[in-house]
Scaffold this motif. Structure first.
Motif, PDB file in Angstrom:
ATOM      1  N   PRO A   7     -15.905 -12.554 -14.275  1.00 13.40           N
ATOM      2  CA  PRO A   7     -14.609 -13.168 -13.994  1.00 13.40           C
ATOM      3  C   PRO A   7     -13.772 -13.190 -15.271  1.00 13.40           C
ATOM      4  N   THR A   8     -12.478 -13.007 -15.119  1.00 10.18           N
ATOM      5  CA  THR A   8     -11.605 -12.851 -16.277  1.00 10.18           C
ATOM      6  C   THR A   8     -10.259 -13.499 -16.002  1.00 10.18           C
ATOM      7  N   LEU A   9      -9.749 -14.250 -16.981  1.00  9.25           N
ATOM      8  CA  LEU A   9      -8.376 -14.728 -16.926  1.00  9.25           C
ATOM      9  C   LEU A   9      -7.454 -13.625 -17.420  1.00  9.25           C
ATOM     10  N   LEU A  10      -6.451 -13.290 -16.607  1.00 11.67           N
ATOM     11  CA  LEU A  10      -5.440 -12.305 -16.975  1.00 11.67           C
ATOM     12  C   LEU A  10      -4.068 -12.973 -16.982  1.00 11.67           C
ATOM     13  N   PRO A  11      -3.207 -12.673 -17.958  1.00 13.20           N
ATOM     14  CA  PRO A  11      -1.834 -13.185 -17.895  1.00 13.20           C
ATOM     15  C   PRO A  11      -1.178 -12.764 -16.590  1.00 13.20           C
ATOM     16  N   LYS A  12      -0.351 -13.640 -16.036  1.00  7.47           N
ATOM     17  CA  LYS A  12       0.258 -13.348 -14.738  1.00  7.47           C
ATOM     18  C   LYS A  12       1.093 -12.075 -14.743  1.00  7.47           C
TER      19      LYS A  12
ATOM     20  N   PRO B 136     -22.211 -36.728 -27.076  1.00  6.53           N
ATOM     21  CA  PRO B 136     -22.256 -37.780 -26.054  1.00  6.53           C
ATOM     22  C   PRO B 136     -20.949 -37.838 -25.272  1.00  6.53           C
ATOM     23  N   GLY B 137     -21.065 -37.930 -23.967  1.00 10.42           N
ATOM     24  CA  GLY B 137     -19.875 -38.101 -23.136  1.00 10.42           C
ATOM     25  C   GLY B 137     -19.178 -36.821 -22.746  1.00 10.42           C
ATOM     26  N   ILE B 138     -19.800 -35.653 -23.018  1.00  9.99           N
ATOM     27  CA  ILE B 138     -19.184 -34.385 -22.638  1.00  9.99           C
ATOM     28  C   ILE B 138     -20.186 -33.554 -21.836  1.00  9.99           C
ATOM     29  N   ASP B 139     -19.739 -33.050 -20.687  1.00  2.00           N
ATOM     30  CA  ASP B 139     -20.589 -32.189 -19.863  1.00  2.00           C
ATOM     31  C   ASP B 139     -20.639 -30.782 -20.446  1.00  2.00           C
ATOM     32  N   GLN B 140     -21.612 -30.001 -19.974  1.00  3.99           N
ATOM     33  CA  GLN B 140     -21.707 -28.592 -20.359  1.00  3.99           C
ATOM     34  C   GLN B 140     -20.427 -27.867 -19.950  1.00  3.99           C
ATOM     35  N   PRO B 141     -19.713 -27.248 -20.899  1.00  6.33           N
ATOM     36  CA  PRO B 141     -18.473 -26.543 -20.537  1.00  6.33           C
ATOM     37  C   PRO B 141     -18.742 -25.328 -19.653  1.00  6.33           C
ATOM     38  N   HIS B 142     -17.827 -25.084 -18.745  1.00  4.39           N
ATOM     39  CA  HIS B 142     -17.836 -23.862 -17.938  1.00  4.39           C
ATOM     40  C   HIS B 142     -16.899 -22.871 -18.624  1.00  4.39           C
ATOM     41  N   CYS B 143     -17.394 -21.665 -18.906  1.00  4.06           N
ATOM     42  CA  CYS B 143     -16.659 -20.701 -19.733  1.00  4.06           C
ATOM     43  C   CYS B 143     -16.279 -19.458 -18.936  1.00  4.06           C
ATOM     44  N   ILE B 144     -15.041 -18.999 -19.112  1.00  2.80           N
ATOM     45  CA  ILE B 144     -14.569 -17.745 -18.523  1.00  2.80           C
ATOM     46  C   ILE B 144     -13.842 -16.976 -19.627  1.00  2.80           C
ATOM     47  N   ARG B 145     -14.091 -15.686 -19.683  1.00  6.96           N
ATOM     48  CA  ARG B 145     -13.442 -14.855 -20.702  1.00  6.96           C
ATOM     49  C   ARG B 145     -11.995 -14.569 -20.336  1.00  6.96           C
ATOM     50  N   ILE B 146     -11.183 -14.292 -21.358  1.00  9.00           N
ATOM     51  CA  ILE B 146      -9.753 -13.990 -21.186  1.00  9.00           C
ATOM     52  C   ILE B 146      -9.485 -12.600 -21.743  1.00  9.00           C
ATOM     53  N   GLU B 147      -8.724 -11.806 -20.991  1.00 11.72           N
ATOM     54  CA  GLU B 147      -8.273 -10.509 -21.473  1.00 11.72           C
ATOM     55  C   GLU B 147      -6.749 -10.507 -21.507  1.00 11.72           C
ATOM     56  N   SER B 148      -6.194  -9.965 -22.559  1.00 14.10           N
ATOM     57  CA  SER B 148      -4.741  -9.812 -22.683  1.00 14.10           C
ATOM     58  C   SER B 148      -4.448  -8.349 -22.953  1.00 14.10           C
ATOM     59  N   PRO B 149      -4.307  -7.520 -21.910  1.00 19.63           N
ATOM     60  CA  PRO B 149      -4.086  -6.085 -22.114  1.00 19.63           C
ATOM     61  C   PRO B 149      -2.855  -5.838 -22.970  1.00 19.63           C
ATOM     62  N   ASN B 150      -2.941  -4.796 -23.792  1.00 16.43           N
ATOM     63  CA  ASN B 150      -1.800  -4.436 -24.639  1.00 16.43           C
ATOM     64  C   ASN B 150      -0.632  -3.960 -23.792  1.00 16.43           C
TER      65      ASN B 150
ATOM     66  N   ARG C 108      -4.123 -15.678 -14.016  1.00 22.75           N
ATOM     67  CA  ARG C 108      -4.828 -15.553 -12.752  1.00 22.75           C
ATOM     68  C   ARG C 108      -6.248 -15.098 -13.055  1.00 22.75           C
ATOM     69  N   ILE C 109      -7.176 -15.467 -12.185  1.00 20.86           N
ATOM     70  CA  ILE C 109      -8.579 -15.091 -12.384  1.00 20.86           C
ATOM     71  C   ILE C 109      -8.910 -13.900 -11.490  1.00 20.86           C
ATOM     72  N   LYS C 110      -9.423 -12.853 -12.111  1.00 16.19           N
ATOM     73  CA  LYS C 110      -9.841 -11.649 -11.404  1.00 16.19           C
ATOM     74  C   LYS C 110     -11.259 -11.289 -11.831  1.00 16.19           C
ATOM     75  N   HIS C 111     -11.998 -10.647 -10.943  1.00 17.63           N
ATOM     76  CA  HIS C 111     -13.332 -10.156 -11.274  1.00 17.63           C
ATOM     77  C   HIS C 111     -13.177  -8.718 -11.757  1.00 17.63           C
ATOM     78  N   LEU C 112     -13.324  -8.498 -13.043  1.00 12.04           N
ATOM     79  CA  LEU C 112     -13.015  -7.206 -13.642  1.00 12.04           C
ATOM     80  C   LEU C 112     -14.260  -6.475 -14.118  1.00 12.04           C
ATOM     81  N   GLY C 113     -14.191  -5.148 -14.048  1.00 13.21           N
ATOM     82  CA  GLY C 113     -15.073  -4.282 -14.806  1.00 13.21           C
ATOM     83  C   GLY C 113     -14.295  -3.796 -16.004  1.00 13.21           C
ATOM     84  N   ILE C 114     -14.876  -3.903 -17.186  1.00 17.09           N
ATOM     85  CA  ILE C 114     -14.170  -3.582 -18.429  1.00 17.09           C
ATOM     86  C   ILE C 114     -15.037  -2.659 -19.273  1.00 17.09           C
TER      87      ILE C 114
END
Length: 429
Positions: free
Chosen positions: A263-268, A415-429, A243-249
């Motif tokens: 914005p951050t991808l977090l495991p469900k 050639p043939g690839i758009d600029q990627p959109h990037c989002i960081r991922i966090e996997s809390p311990n 899930r995508i959440k807006h995090l302060g880290i």
């Protein structure tokens, strides 16, 4: 013991709620603090229908409350940083402690104001400045006092969380949900502070200062908003178990501290991933207590006023002994280097459009591999209709920010690839 005499400056949402709680909960507050909490003056630049009328003087000149002899503690709830700063300084120099809900004031001017409070032998407390009714600062200062906190992360802006929740639940666009958030009163007419992460950055700087016993350092917080997140990003993240959440880290390392909002991808199954709507939540990692999570209403009249009054109770119990807002005296705060974002490592989500032809995926993987970045997962959707491109989503392993940015530049040049959109991922311990 004599009553604690209180002057409230600001009769809006927070100030009005504080006035109402002081009136409605007077007996309970007296029992819990060991003395009466008495409202003696109000500073208000205009009358409001939703502010309870009490038989106490109301001053249009707020500085009169800061000078008043029958005020022991001034509550600052006017917002902004100019008049508010003058008001707090005047109160402290007049021998009054201060309670504030003003995160911008504390984040941007807190170091000098806390030093002034100690110089004047007064307290400056700000529980209401972070996460509304969630007592996270008290948890850090008191409940986690035996812990070295190594990291914290949090959903600390309810507006952004509401927007991302609605986008995910109903596949709505950012602009559409933002308009609804403004209509519901969750977002301001100018929503920049909320959706671009500035509000969260203010709060993160306060949390980090308390967690790591270091001076406030708001200018060092990396800040990225949520306006570029799309329903497609949320859908792809869901398919991949996130899930995508807006995090302060904030994380403490041997060579410095990370301070970032984005914005951050977090495991469900992560604890913060299930916090939806306008709720706030903060996760702490302590060496003794382990992982703890605190969640609740992050804003609103009574949740925020509850935090203000909790600080007033602390001051009533302490009587004349000053309380240290960050848990230790200012002189014992240790400045720490802030890690540049280029040196921060995390896993990544990349979304792009690529031509539907052989060899494109191998070229993409080659660009990542050249920077030592491996692919952990990949989704490639079939083309829609006669479209010549296909949506591609890549999850990478952990990579330094500078390495990822170099790889993304190389991918965008293919050639043939758009600029990627990037989002960081966090996997809390």
């Amino acid at each position: 013991m004599s009553a604690l005499r209180i002057g409230v400056c600001g009769n809006g949402t927070v100030g009005g709620g504080t006035i109402e709680l002081l009136r409605n909960q007077a007996a309970l507050l007296s029992a819990r603090s060991g003395r009466e909490l008495v409202l003696t003056r109000i500073g208000a630049r205009r009358d409001r229908d939703d502010c309870p009328a009490l038989d106490v003087p109301v001053h249009r000149d707020l500085l009169e409350v800061a000078h008043a002899e029958d005020v022991d503690v001034l509550v600052e709830s006017i917002g902004g940083t100019s008049l508010a700063k003058e008001l707090v300084e005047t109160a402290l120099r007049s021998g009054k402690s201060v309670v504030t809900a003003n995160k911008a004031l504390v984040a941007e001017h807190g170091n000098e104001l806390l030093a002034l409070a100690e110089e004047c032998n007064q307290s400056l407390l700000c529980e209401a400045a972070v996460a509304g009714g969630v007592p996270i600062l008290k948890a850090l200062r008191d409940g986690m006092a035996a812990n070295s906190v190594s990291e914290l992360s949090g959903i600390i802006n309810g507006t952004g969380n509401f927007i991302l929740t609605e986008m995910g639940a109903h596949q709505r666009s950012f602009d559409d949900v933002l308009t609804e958030a403004q209509a519901l009163g969750y977002a301001e007419a100018d929503p920049t502070f909320d959706v671009e992460g500035i509000d969260a950055a203010h709060k993160l700087s306060i949390l980090a200062a308390m967690a790591f016993a270091t001076p406030l350092n708001f200018p060092a917080v990396f800040c990225e908003g949520i306006s570029a997140v799309t329903p497609a990003d949320i859908q792809f993240a869901d398919e991949l178990g996130y899930r995508i959440k807006h995090l302060g880290i904030a994380k403490q390392h041997a060579d410095g501290v990370e301070l970032r909002v984005h914005p951050t991808l977090l495991p469900k199954d992560a604890l913060l991933a299930s916090v939806d709507g306008v709720l706030n939540a903060v996760r702490l990692q302590g060496d003794a207590a382990g992982e703890t999570v605190y969640s609740g209403a992050g804003a609103g009249r009574f949740p925020t006023a509850s935090a203000v009054v909790a600080d007033l109770v602390d001051l009533a119990r302490a009587d004349t002994k000053p309380l240290h807002c960050l848990g230790v005296p200012v002189a014992k705060l240790e400045p720490q280097p802030i890690l540049p974002m280029d040196a921060v490592s995390c896993a990544w989500y990349l979304r792009l459009e690529a031509e539907d032809r052989p060899g494109v995926m191998s070229q993409l993987a080659s660009c990542l591999g050249a920077e030592g970045i491996s692919i952990e997962a990949l989704i490639q959707k079939p083309p829609k209709g006669a479209a010549s491109t296909v949506p591609v989503v890549v999850l990478t392993n952990a990579a330094r920010e500078d390495a990822l940015r170099r790889a993304v530049s190389a991918i965008a040049a293919l050639p043939g690839i758009d600029q990627p959109h990037c989002i960081r991922i966090e996997s809390p311990n």
